[in-house]
Structure formats: C-alpha cells, structure tokens
Design an enzyme around this catalytic site. Structure first.
Site, PDB file in Angstrom:
ATOM      1  N   ARG A   3      18.846  44.221  19.163  1.00 55.98           N
ATOM      2  CA  ARG A   3      19.027  44.302  20.607  1.00 55.98           C
ATOM      3  C   ARG A   3      18.601  45.634  21.209  1.00 55.98           C
ATOM      4  O   ARG A   3      19.402  46.366  21.809  1.00 55.98           O
ATOM      5  CB  ARG A   3      20.469  43.939  20.982  1.00 55.98           C
ATOM      6  CG  ARG A   3      20.899  42.630  20.337  1.00 55.98           C
ATOM      7  CD  ARG A   3      22.101  42.042  20.939  1.00 55.98           C
ATOM      8  NE  ARG A   3      21.858  41.449  22.242  1.00 55.98           N
ATOM      9  CZ  ARG A   3      22.813  40.894  22.976  1.00 55.98           C
ATOM     10  NH1 ARG A   3      24.049  40.898  22.548  1.00 55.98           N
ATOM     11  NH2 ARG A   3      22.533  40.360  24.143  1.00 55.98           N
ATOM     12  N   CYS A  13      24.187  44.490  17.508  1.00 52.02           N
ATOM     13  CA  CYS A  13      25.357  43.661  17.250  1.00 52.02           C
ATOM     14  C   CYS A  13      24.967  42.622  16.226  1.00 52.02           C
ATOM     15  O   CYS A  13      23.806  42.561  15.814  1.00 52.02           O
ATOM     16  CB  CYS A  13      25.898  43.052  18.537  1.00 52.02           C
ATOM     17  SG  CYS A  13      24.852  41.816  19.239  1.00 52.02           S
ATOM     18  N   ASP A  31      21.919  30.687  23.179  1.00 52.03           N
ATOM     19  CA  ASP A  31      23.380  30.714  23.303  1.00 52.03           C
ATOM     20  C   ASP A  31      24.032  29.368  22.982  1.00 52.03           C
ATOM     21  O   ASP A  31      25.259  29.263  22.967  1.00 52.03           O
ATOM     22  CB  ASP A  31      23.793  31.157  24.721  1.00 52.03           C
ATOM     23  CG  ASP A  31      23.501  32.626  24.957  1.00 52.03           C
ATOM     24  OD1 ASP A  31      23.265  33.361  23.981  1.00 52.03           O
ATOM     25  OD2 ASP A  31      23.494  33.052  26.136  1.00 52.03           O
ATOM     26  N   ARG A  45      35.866  36.778  24.543  1.00 49.69           N
ATOM     27  CA  ARG A  45      34.880  37.543  25.315  1.00 49.69           C
ATOM     28  C   ARG A  45      34.128  36.634  26.275  1.00 49.69           C
ATOM     29  O   ARG A  45      33.616  37.121  27.295  1.00 49.69           O
ATOM     30  CB  ARG A  45      33.872  38.196  24.374  1.00 49.69           C
ATOM     31  CG  ARG A  45      34.488  39.229  23.470  1.00 49.69           C
ATOM     32  CD  ARG A  45      33.434  39.893  22.668  1.00 49.69           C
ATOM     33  NE  ARG A  45      32.412  40.389  23.579  1.00 49.69           N
ATOM     34  CZ  ARG A  45      31.264  40.912  23.192  1.00 49.69           C
ATOM     35  NH1 ARG A  45      30.991  41.019  21.915  1.00 49.69           N
ATOM     36  NH2 ARG A  45      30.394  41.344  24.071  1.00 49.69           N
ATOM     37  N   LYS A  58      29.818  33.863  32.939  1.00 49.95           N
ATOM     38  CA  LYS A  58      29.970  35.242  32.432  1.00 49.95           C
ATOM     39  C   LYS A  58      28.670  36.016  32.617  1.00 49.95           C
ATOM     40  O   LYS A  58      28.672  37.143  33.107  1.00 49.95           O
ATOM     41  CB  LYS A  58      30.338  35.198  30.947  1.00 49.95           C
ATOM     42  CG  LYS A  58      30.139  36.508  30.212  1.00 49.95           C
ATOM     43  CD  LYS A  58      30.502  36.430  28.741  1.00 49.95           C
ATOM     44  CE  LYS A  58      29.406  35.979  27.812  1.00 49.95           C
ATOM     45  NZ  LYS A  58      28.375  36.959  27.463  1.00 49.95           N
ATOM     46  N   ASN A  59      27.559  35.394  32.212  1.00 48.58           N
ATOM     47  CA  ASN A  59      26.299  36.150  32.206  1.00 48.58           C
ATOM     48  C   ASN A  59      25.684  36.323  33.587  1.00 48.58           C
ATOM     49  O   ASN A  59      24.739  37.092  33.765  1.00 48.58           O
ATOM     50  CB  ASN A  59      25.302  35.511  31.229  1.00 48.58           C
ATOM     51  CG  ASN A  59      25.741  35.725  29.786  1.00 48.58           C
ATOM     52  OD1 ASN A  59      26.657  36.500  29.523  1.00 48.58           O
ATOM     53  ND2 ASN A  59      25.101  35.036  28.855  1.00 48.58           N
TER      54      ASN A  59
END
Ligand code: EPU
Length: 419
Positions: free
Chosen positions: A120, A115, A306, A398, A22-23
C-alpha cells in the site's frame, strides 16, 4: 478483546438495512478541512475507522460533534501536523493530506505503514501533489508537503496495479482550491469518488467527470459549509447478499444502490442465485445448487477486491472448481489459511486462489486478519457445522456496523463474548 462465536446452520430470512458507506464517509470527513464553515455529514456509520478519522480531525483543530449517524465538523482554524500515534491505526488517514495541502499549502503527516492486504504505497498520491506544485519530502516516517502556491495541472493516477481510489480523492481535494484547471487522467471511477466529488460540489467546488476516468476541476477561491448524506455502503450490501447466498432462504438488503452493485449481483446470478432488484432493495434467494465461478477483481465497475474474500467463502461450497484472481491487491488472501482450517480446499498461487468446492465446512477457532477476511470467516461460519470462533474481531468492527446484531435480527445465531 472480544471474540465472536458463530453457531452454524441457522437460516436467514428477512431484511437487513445497510449503513452509510465507510469508504465514502472517510474522505468526505477529511474534506471538511477545506472550509472554515460547519459541515453536517449524515449516514456516517458507527465504526472504529470513522472514530479514528474524527479523532484525527479533532487533533487538527476541528470542532467535532457526533450524534447517531451524524457528524458535524467545523474546521475554523486548523493545524497541519498529524503524528504517527494517530495515523498508524488507519491507512485512510492519508486522505487528510489533500485537504491540508489545498487549504493551508502545507501538511506534515506521519506515513501509515503497509498492512496485511499488501504494501500500500502512496507514490501516486505524492506524484499528484507534485504535479500541483507541492514539494514532497518523506523523512523520519513523515510525509511533508509544502507549496508556496498551488496551480492546476494534468495528473495521471495510473500505477502498476491500476488506478488509485484514495489517490484520486486526495488530488481532487488538493485541486479544488488550486487556481487554474486540474485534469485527472486514469481517475478511479468508484461510487465513493463520485460521492466525494458531489460533496465537494455541494461545498462550492467546480468538478466535472467524476465517475469517469477523466475528472476536470476548476479551482475556486473558497468553499462553504454544507449538509450532506453519504451513499449506502455497497461492500456491506454485497457482504450481506453473500450471507443470503450462503445461509439465506430469502434475504433482502434495504437502503442500497443496486446500480453500484452490478459486479456483485452478476456473479451471484451466475452462481445460480435468484436476485430481484427494486428501487432501494435487493432480495436474494437460492435457486438450486451453487455453481462454481471464475472471478477477477479490478477497479470499479469491475468485481471489487473488497468482495473477494467473501466470494471465496461462498465458493468453497460450490461443487466443482472456482478460480478467483485479485489483480488489485495480489497478496490479499489471508482468509485462505483460516478457511482451510474449516475444511475448505483452496490452493493459493498468488494472485490466484483455486477453490475445489466440497460443500462442507466445520466450525473451528479462526483468526481475523483484516476487515474483509474477517467478514469471510463470519460468512463461512453461518454455513459451517458447529461453532466458529473468530478471534481479533476488532478487524470486523472497523468496517461493519453491528454486523452480529444485524444478522441475528434475520435469524443468525452469533454471540460476542469477552476473550
Ligand atoms: N497503489 C500504488 N500506489 C499508490 C496508491 C495505490 O501502487 O500511491 C496500489 C495499491 O497498492 C493497490 C492498488 O494501487 O495495489 C489500488 O489501491 P488504492 O489506492 O485504490 O486503494 P486505497 O485507495 O488505499 C481504497 C479502499 C480499500 C479498497 C481499495 C481498492 C478506502 C478507505 N479504502 O483503498 O478498501 O480495497 O480502495 O478498491 O476507500 C476496505 O474497505 O476493506 C478496503 C481495504
């Protein structure tokens, strides 16, 4: 809104195939804005964050086609404005700023808010754009960038919490078309930054040093289309390895890059698990009782933030005291209160969680708060007695492609029901 029911106590055996990262995919999709020619990106996971990025690209004028795992994007003529309604859903939408600035010399993009994992800010991204010659104005919730001309320069990406991944990506994307040489100091070294650099190089960019703290970019006149496959998702792989640690007899993750996962493999070995790595697979199996650990997150090649929540879920079962500190996102502990509802004993002293492992968890209704926290709850549910009911599962969708189906295929019992 869906919820997930995890029936605890089922042993995992078999192989889980890991999806594309994803990243990596998010900034790579944004980087397709840098050429008028068509780019074909493979290994694109089917996730809501990816869907948001493709929607933003369509709004910016790109032709977007999507088939299983493949996104084709042609950004022949583009506009440079992205409104709040599109951008607010995903923080990674900031990574359209760099390519818009690089190609069109201007961008007007709404700022995503903070978030639950922290404030952030994007000050380091903006500092980088300024160094390349852009005027930056933040007004009415939008960031406006404008640069009559861009020029290569020396940029430092270090902030109070270390370097920045998407900031490094953004500056790299803005600099590839800027005349002269850009040197990025204290660059993020994450494999996803290297993947983006490799994609840009495949488009004709001149970049050296990606994967180290010093990246050198020589601006070129234009970039061309290309066909590129993103790397496997190291965080999905790490999460599945923790699933194997929590509930596995023998679980293999396939289509992985073990060289990207050293900082996850090492602590799992230190916790007492047996891990075998081969070309593109890693197998985990238990090896006696779980040992407590002391872990601190840091940018790559350190232990990833993460994976912090998922390791918390594992260590609540390790007899003794474990300590986990998150230096990258010191507030990223929303999972702690929910794990406590399942019987975990965790004391929080930001940025540190002190876990007294008691080996026992019981299923409970819990609330997903963000992507990795929800993964941690699901992992805890695999080992808990009874049923764990996870609400707000859109967070998990997500970032994990079909996590319930993948785990069920190796023996878990996870149901998705309409709330
Ligand atoms: N920071 C600043 N100023 C900035 C940018 C960052 O102070 O201008 C701070 C952040 O607040 C944080 C630290 O620097 O304390 C690191 O943040 P970074 O910018 O590296 O995070 P990011 O690039 O926005 C990416 C991943 C995150 C991952 C972090 C850290 C993507 C799309 N997101 O975010 O992934 O946690 O790097 O590795 O690549 C996730 O996948 O669950 C996720 C949150």
């Amino acid at each position: 809104m869906d919820k997930i029911l995890v029936h605890g106590g089922h042993k995992l055996n078999g192989t889980v195939r890991i999806s594309g990262s994803k990243n990596s995919a998010l900034p790579i999709l944004a980087a397709t804005l840098l050429t008028r020619e068509k780019c074909v990106i493979r290994g694109v996971p089917d996730l809501s964050d990816i869907h948001y990025m493709l929607t933003i690209l369509s709004h910016l004028g790109c032709d977007v086609e999507r088939a299983s795992g493949v996104a084709s994007i042609k950004a022949e003529t583009i506009r440079t404005e992205a409104p709040y309604d599109l951008v607010r859903k995903m923080r990674a939408s900031v990574c359209v700023l760099g390519p818009l600035l690089g190609r069109e010399h201007e961008a007007n993009v709404s700022l995503p808010g903070g978030c639950v994992i922290g404030d952030r800010p994007i000050d380091l991204h903006l500092r980088g754009f300024e160094a390349l010659g852009a005027a930056v104005r933040v007004q009415g919730g939008n960031v406006r960038l404008f640069a009559p001309t861009l020029r290569g320069n020396s940029v430092n990406m270090r902030g109070t919490h270390g370097t920045t991944v998407l900031g490094t990506d953004n500056v790299m994307m803005a600099a590839v078309l800027a005349p002269g040489v850009t040197e990025i100091h204290d660059a993020a070294e994450e494999p996803e930054v290297v993947d983006l650099a490799n994609f840009l190089i495949a488009m004709g960019a001149k970049i050296e040093g990606a994967g180290t703290r010093h990246i050198v970019i020589e601006g070129v006149k234009e970039l061309h289309g290309t066909d590129y496959t993103v790397i496997p998702d190291r965080i999905e792989a790490g999460t599945m390895l923790v699933a194997g640690a929590i509930a596995g007899e023998r679980l293999t993750v396939s289509r992985v890059r073990a060289d990207h996962l050293g900082a996850v493999i090492e602590p799992l070995r230190a916790a007492g698990f047996h891990l075998e790595t081969q070309d593109s697979t890693i197998t985990i199996s238990p090896n006696g009782s779980i040992k407590p650990l002391h872990l601190e997150t840091s940018p790559y090649p350190g232990f990833p933030t993460d994976m912090q929540a998922q390791m918390c879920a594992l260590l609540v079962r390790a007899p003794g005291v474990s300590v986990i500190t998150d230096h990258v996102f010191p507030q990223r502990f929303m999972h702690v209160a929910e794990l406590s509802r399942m019987g975990a004993q965790i004391k929080l002293q930001h940025p540190t969680a002190i876990i007294t492992g008691n080996g026992h968890l019981s299923g409970a209704p819990v609330m997903a708060s963000d992507l990795r926290a929800s993964a941690a709850l699901l992992l805890a549910g695999l080992a808990a007695e009874g049923v764990t009911e996870i609400n707000r599962v859109y967070h998990i969708d997500r970032g994990y492609e079909q996590i319930d189906e993948k785990l069920n295929a190796v023996g878990a019992k996870i149901e998705r029901v309409k709330a």
